[in-house]
Enzyme design. Structure first.
Site, PDB file in Angstrom:
ATOM      1  N   CYS A 188       0.035   3.192   3.560  1.00 13.27           N
ATOM      2  CA  CYS A 188       0.453   2.731   4.883  1.00 13.27           C
ATOM      3  C   CYS A 188       1.537   1.663   4.853  1.00 13.27           C
ATOM      4  CB  CYS A 188      -0.758   2.206   5.663  1.00 13.27           C
ATOM      5  SG  CYS A 188      -1.405   0.623   5.045  1.00 13.27           S
ATOM      6  N   CYS A 198      -5.686   0.153   5.781  1.00 14.41           N
ATOM      7  CA  CYS A 198      -6.102   1.565   5.839  1.00 14.41           C
ATOM      8  C   CYS A 198      -7.293   1.879   4.943  1.00 14.41           C
ATOM      9  CB  CYS A 198      -4.930   2.477   5.468  1.00 14.41           C
ATOM     10  SG  CYS A 198      -4.459   2.414   3.716  1.00 14.41           S
ATOM     11  N   CYS A 246       0.829  -1.199   0.000  1.00 20.02           N
ATOM     12  CA  CYS A 246       0.000   0.000   0.000  1.00 20.02           C
ATOM     13  C   CYS A 246       0.868   1.256   0.000  1.00 20.02           C
ATOM     14  CB  CYS A 246      -0.911  -0.014   1.230  1.00 20.02           C
ATOM     15  SG  CYS A 246      -1.927   1.469   1.388  1.00 20.02           S
ATOM     16  N   ASP A 256      22.801  -2.727 -17.106  1.00 15.55           N
ATOM     17  CA  ASP A 256      22.617  -3.855 -16.197  1.00 15.55           C
ATOM     18  C   ASP A 256      21.550  -4.782 -16.779  1.00 15.55           C
ATOM     19  OD1 ASP A 256      22.095  -5.625 -14.148  1.00 15.55           O
ATOM     20  OD2 ASP A 256      21.896  -4.098 -12.593  1.00 15.55           O
ATOM     21  N   CYS A 303      -6.440  -2.141   0.235  1.00 17.88           N
ATOM     22  CA  CYS A 303      -5.596  -2.328   1.409  1.00 17.88           C
ATOM     23  C   CYS A 303      -6.485  -2.705   2.596  1.00 17.88           C
ATOM     24  CB  CYS A 303      -4.800  -1.071   1.728  1.00 17.88           C
ATOM     25  SG  CYS A 303      -3.807  -1.202   3.245  1.00 17.88           S
TER      26      CYS A 303
END
Length: 453
Positions: free
Chosen positions: A227, A249, A224, A363, A246
Site C-alpha cells: 500500500c 494494510c 509497504c 557512479d 504495515c
C-alpha cells in the site's frame, strides 16, 4: 529417453558446433593466460546456437538452482554446492561470479563433452538480479533462492521495488512444483513470495539481540510494497532487513521455515548468517542430510574476496568485498566488532580500494551513503587506493571529527598501498581490506600472485 536424444538433429548439430568452438576458445584463452574464459566462450557459442542456455539446462539431471540477489550470491552458492558435492552429487557452477547470460552458458559448457552432452546432477547458477526474467524465459529451474535486493550499481539498475516486481511476474508463470525460497526479512521479497502460486519457503533471522540501534542511512525499502505506507519495524538487522509490519494494510513479515538460532554463523559479518540460512533451507529441500549440512557449515572456507583470509609475510589479512552502501556498511560493522576486541593501543589499519570500472559501477556517489563515521570514530590508520582514491580519501576526511585521531594515507599505486598497510599492521592483528569488485581481483593478484579471472 534422455534429454539429449529429444533434441532435434539440426539443433544438435548447431549445439555440437557451438560447444566445439567454445572449448577451442577456452583452450586458447587459458593457454595464452588471458583469463579463466568464464564469459567469452558462452558469448561466442550463443551466436552459433541461440537456444544454447535452454538446450544445456534441460540436460541437468536433477534440476537447475538459481541464486539471485544483490549481495551474498557467491558465498551462498559455494556453501550449497559444497553440501551437495559431499552428498556425492556432480554440480556445475559459475563459480567465478560471471552471472550474466554468457557467464551462465560458459559454466554449463565447461561441463559438456565435445558434442554437447551435459553430465551433472545439479547446476547452481548465480544470476545478476537484473537479468533474472531473461534467464527464466530460457530455464525452468527446480529451485530459486532470492537472497535480498539493495541498490547496487546506480548507473545500471532501477529501484529495488521495480526489480522485485519483474522477478514476481517472471516467477509466477513457472511450474507449480518450482521451489521458491525468498528472504522474509526483506519487505519486497517477503511480499513477492506471499503472492506466488508455487511452493514458497522463507528464511530469515529470529534474533532480536542482533537489532541495530537505528535504521542505517543507506536504507532502500522501508515502505509497504502493498500500500505504500511506512512500515513499522520492531528492529532492523541490516539496511531494511528486519522484523516489520504495515499498520495501514496489515502486510507483515512472512513466517520463516527455519530457526536461525539453530545454526551457527559462517565467516565474519551478520550478512553471512543470511547466506547460511538460505543455503541450509535449499539443501534441506534437495534432500541433503542434516549431518552433512552442519559439518559443511563447521568447516566452510570463504570464497575468494568474501571474508577470505590470507597470510602475507607473517601478517593476517582479511578481504571483505564492499561494492555498495549496504555491503560496505556491514563490513564496517564487522571490522568494528573485531577492532573493539583488540587490546592494544595500536589498531591495525584498514585499507579501502575504490574503483569505478564496469564491474563496480561507474557512479561512486554511493560512498556518501556509507556510515564511514562509525569506523573512523575509533581512530587509527586508514590507507586508501584505487581508481577513485581521492573520492574515498575525501569521504573519510569528512568522517573525521575532533574527537578521534585519524591518520589518512593516500597511495595511488595499489602495491604501495598494500605494502604500507601491511607495514602498519601489528603482528598479532588483522589487516582488513575493503575493495570494490574489480579492486578485489587486483588485490588478490598482488597478494597471491595469480588472477582469478
Amino acid at each position: 529417453m534422455g534429454e539429449m536424444a529429444k533434441i532435434q538433429i539440426k539443433d544438435r548439430l548447431q549445439l555440437a558446433l557451438a560447444v566445439l568452438t567454445a572449448k577451442t576458445v577456452t583452450f586458447g584463452v587459458r593457454s595464452l593466460k588471458l583469463g579463466a574464459a568464464s564469459v567469452l566462450p558462452g558469448e561466442i557459442a550463443r551466436r552459433l546456437q541461440p537456444q544454447l542456455l535452454q538446450l544445456l539446462s534441460r540436460q541437468v539431471k536433477q534440476g537447475v538452482i538459481l541464486i539471485a540477489g544483490t549481495n551474498g550470491k557467491t558465498t551462498t552458492s559455494l556453501l550449497l554446492r559444497t553440501m551437495l558435492e559431499r552428498q556425492g552429487k556432480r554440480v556445475a557452477h559459475n563459480a567465478t561470479g560471471a552471472n550474466l547470460e554468457n557467464g551462465l552458458m560458459s559454466a554449463l559448457l565447461a561441463n559438456t563433452n565435445l558434442v554437447g552432452t551435459l553430465d551433472v546432477d545439479y547446476a547452481i547458477l548465480e544470476v545478476d538480479e537484473n537479468v533474472v526474467p531473461k534467464v527464466l524465459a530460457a530455464i525452468q529451474p527446480k529451485l530459486i533462492l532470492c537472497l535480498n535486493l539493495f541498490r547496487d550499481q546506480l548507473d545500471r539498475y532501477g529501484e529495488v521495488d521495480t526489480i522485485s516486481q519483474r522477478w514476481g511476474k517472471a516467477i509466477a508463470v513457472l511450474p507449480p512444483d518450482t521451489i521458491i525460497i525468498p528472504n522474509a526479512d526483506d519487505p519486497t521479497l517477503s511480499y513477492m513470495g506471499q503472492q506466488l502460486p508455487q511452493k514458497v519457503l522463507f528464511f530469515g533471522l529470529s534474533e532480536p539481540e542482533q537489532y541495530l540501534e537505528e535504521i542505517p542511512h543507506a536504507v532502500d525499502s522501508i515502505y509497504c510494497p502493498n500500500c505504500g505506507h511506512s512500515l513499522d519495524y520492531e528492529g532492523v538487522y541490516l539496511s531494511h532487513l528486519g522484523d516489520f509490519h504495515c499498520p495501514n494494510c496489515g502486510f507483515h513479515k512472512a513466517p520463516v521455515a527455519i530457526n536461525s538460532q539453530e545454526y551457527p554463523q559462517i565467516l565474519i559479518g551478520l550478512y553471512n548468517k543470511y547466506n547460511t540460512l538460505a543455503a541450509v533451507l535449499a539443501a534441506q529441500q534437495l534432500g541433503v542430510d542434516e549431518t552433512t549440512i552442519r559439518d559443511t557449515i563447521s568447516n566452510f572456507q570463504a570464497a575468494f574476496g568474501r571474508a577470505e583470509e590470507l597470510n602475507v609475510n607473517g601478517k593476517h589479512v582479511r578481504i571483505l568485498l564492499s561494492k555498495n552502501p549496504v555491503g560496505m556498511n556491514e563490513t564496517i560493522r564487522a571490522v568494528n566488532q573485531v577492532r573493539q576486541k583488540t587490546h592494544s593501543s595500536q589498531l591495525a589499519p584498514v585499507l579501502f580500494v575504490l574503483n569505478d570500472r564496469i564491474p563496480d559501477g561507474t557512479d561512486v556517489s554511493w560512498i556518501w551513503d556509507v556510515d564511514t563515521e562509525k569506523l573512523v570514530a575509533q581512530g587509527g590508520t586508514f590507507v586508501v587506493s584505487g581508481d577513485r582514491v581521492y573520492d574515498m580519501a575525501l569521504r573519510l576526511r569528512y568522517s573525521h571529527s575532533e574527537d578521534n585521531d585519524l591518520q589518512l594515507i593516500v597511495k595511488e599505486d595499489l602495491r604501495e598501498a598494500i605494502a604500507t598497510a601491511l607495514e602498519h599492521t601489528p603482528q598479532n592483528q588483522t589487516l582488513h581490506i575493503l575493495p570494490t569488485y574489480s579492486a578485489m581481483l587486483e588485490v588478490r593478484e598482488v597478494l597471491t600472485g595469480r588472477k582469478i579471472l
